[in-house]
Design a protein around this motif. Sequence first.
Motif, short mmCIF file in Angstrom:
data_model
loop_
_atom_site.label_atom_id
_atom_site.label_comp_id
_atom_site.label_asym_id
_atom_site.label_seq_id
_atom_site.Cartn_x
_atom_site.Cartn_y
_atom_site.Cartn_z
N GLY A 23 -16.43 27.55 70.45
CA GLY A 23 -16.96 27.04 71.59
C GLY A 23 -18.12 27.63 71.83
O GLY A 23 -18.67 28.66 71.52
N PRO A 24 -19.02 26.85 72.87
CA PRO A 24 -20.63 27.40 73.01
C PRO A 24 -20.53 28.76 74.00
O PRO A 24 -19.73 28.74 74.95
N HIS A 25 -21.54 29.74 73.57
CA HIS A 25 -21.39 30.86 74.10
C HIS A 25 -22.90 31.34 74.39
O HIS A 25 -23.61 31.41 73.57
N ILE A 26 -23.29 31.16 75.69
CA ILE A 26 -24.68 31.45 76.16
C ILE A 26 -24.57 32.89 76.86
O ILE A 26 -24.01 32.89 77.80
N PHE A 27 -25.20 33.78 76.23
CA PHE A 27 -25.12 35.20 76.86
C PHE A 27 -25.83 35.11 78.18
O PHE A 27 -27.05 34.97 78.26
N ASN A 28 -25.18 35.57 79.25
CA ASN A 28 -26.03 35.78 80.68
C ASN A 28 -25.40 36.85 81.31
O ASN A 28 -24.35 36.85 81.53
N THR A 29 -26.35 37.41 82.13
CA THR A 29 -25.69 38.66 82.91
C THR A 29 -26.95 38.87 83.87
O THR A 29 -27.98 38.63 83.91
N ASP A 30 -26.49 39.63 85.12
CA ASP A 30 -27.30 40.07 86.22
C ASP A 30 -27.36 41.63 85.84
O ASP A 30 -28.12 42.16 86.85
N ASN A 31 -26.75 42.20 85.00
CA ASN A 31 -26.55 43.63 84.64
C ASN A 31 -27.84 44.04 83.79
O ASN A 31 -27.37 43.75 82.58
#
Length: 316
Positions: free
Chosen positions: A6-14
Amino acid sequence: MIHKYGPHIFNTDNKEVWDYIQQFCEMIPFINRVKTIYKGKVYSLPINLHTINQFFDKSFNPEEAKEFINSISDKTIDEPKNFEEQAMKFIGKDLYKAFFYGYTKKQWGCEPTELPATILKRLPVRFNYDDNYYVNPYQGIPKNGYTEIFENMLSASNIEVKLNTKFDSSWDLSEYEHTFYTGPIDSFFDFKYGRLSYRTVYFEKYVSDGDYQGNPVINYADPEISYTRVHEHKHFTPWESHDKTVYFKEYSKETLETDVPYYPKRLKSDMDIYEKYQNDVNNLNNITFLGRLATYRYMDMHHVIGEALDLIDKNY
C-alpha cells in the motif's frame, strides 16, 4: 518504487525523525493529494473548502463555509461515543454519509457506530483550498525507494540478519542481553487470552500502457464498490517518467490466521484482551515491545521511529 503493502508517504512533524531517516536515503519532497469518488463525481480529501462548495453547489468563502457546516452539524451530540457520532458532530449527516460511512464500513468491516471516535481525528476539515492530505511540515518519498533505507541501515558491521527466522515462544530469551519484539503481542503469548482483531488488506495488480487515473490515490466512497481505493505508483515518483503504469485495487477484510495484520481494530472486547497481555508484558524482564503490532496501536512510520529513538536516548 512499487509500494507492495500500500502507499506510504513519509511525513512527520519531528525534525529529529526526519533527519534520522535521511541518513539512509535521499528524501524527495512529495505532497499527497488524495481524491475520492462518490456517486460518479470526484472530490478532494480531506474535506476542504473546494469539497464543501462542490458537494453543496455553493461558492462559500471560509467564514461562510464555517457557519454553514456549523449549521448542519449535529448539536445534540456533546461527547461523541463512536466514529459516527464524531463525524455527525463535526460535519453533519450529508458529508458523513458521502465520504465516511461507506468507505469506513468497507475498511473496518463493521458499522461505524462500533468504532471509537478517535479514528476520525486523523482526517481534519479545512476551510481553505488546501488539499494536502497531511499537515506535517516534513513530507517526502525516498528517491530510490524504501528498500534502500533498510539496505543501508542493515549494512552496519555490528548487525547480523537472519532470514526465514520467525520468532518462536519456545526461545530462551535469557540468552540475550535484551530483546526488542515488534510482532503481534497476542502471538508472543501463544494467544492464551484469545486473538486480537485486525483488519488486513489485499491487492489486485494491473499493468497497462499510459496513465490509469492521473493521481497517486483515489478513494471509492460508495459502499457498492467492493474496493476501498486505487493507487497508481508512477504518480508517487513525479521525478521519473514511465510509458507504462502499475496500479492496484485495494480491498479490506478481516484478518485470518494466515493473513498479515495491518490495522488494530481496538474494539472494547479487544482492549479487554490486550490489557491482560499488557499485564503479562509488565512482568517480563529485558524485553521491549515496540511498534504497531506489539503495542496494538495504529502508528505511522514516523511514530514508530520516534518512539524507538526516545527509547534509546533514555536507556542507552
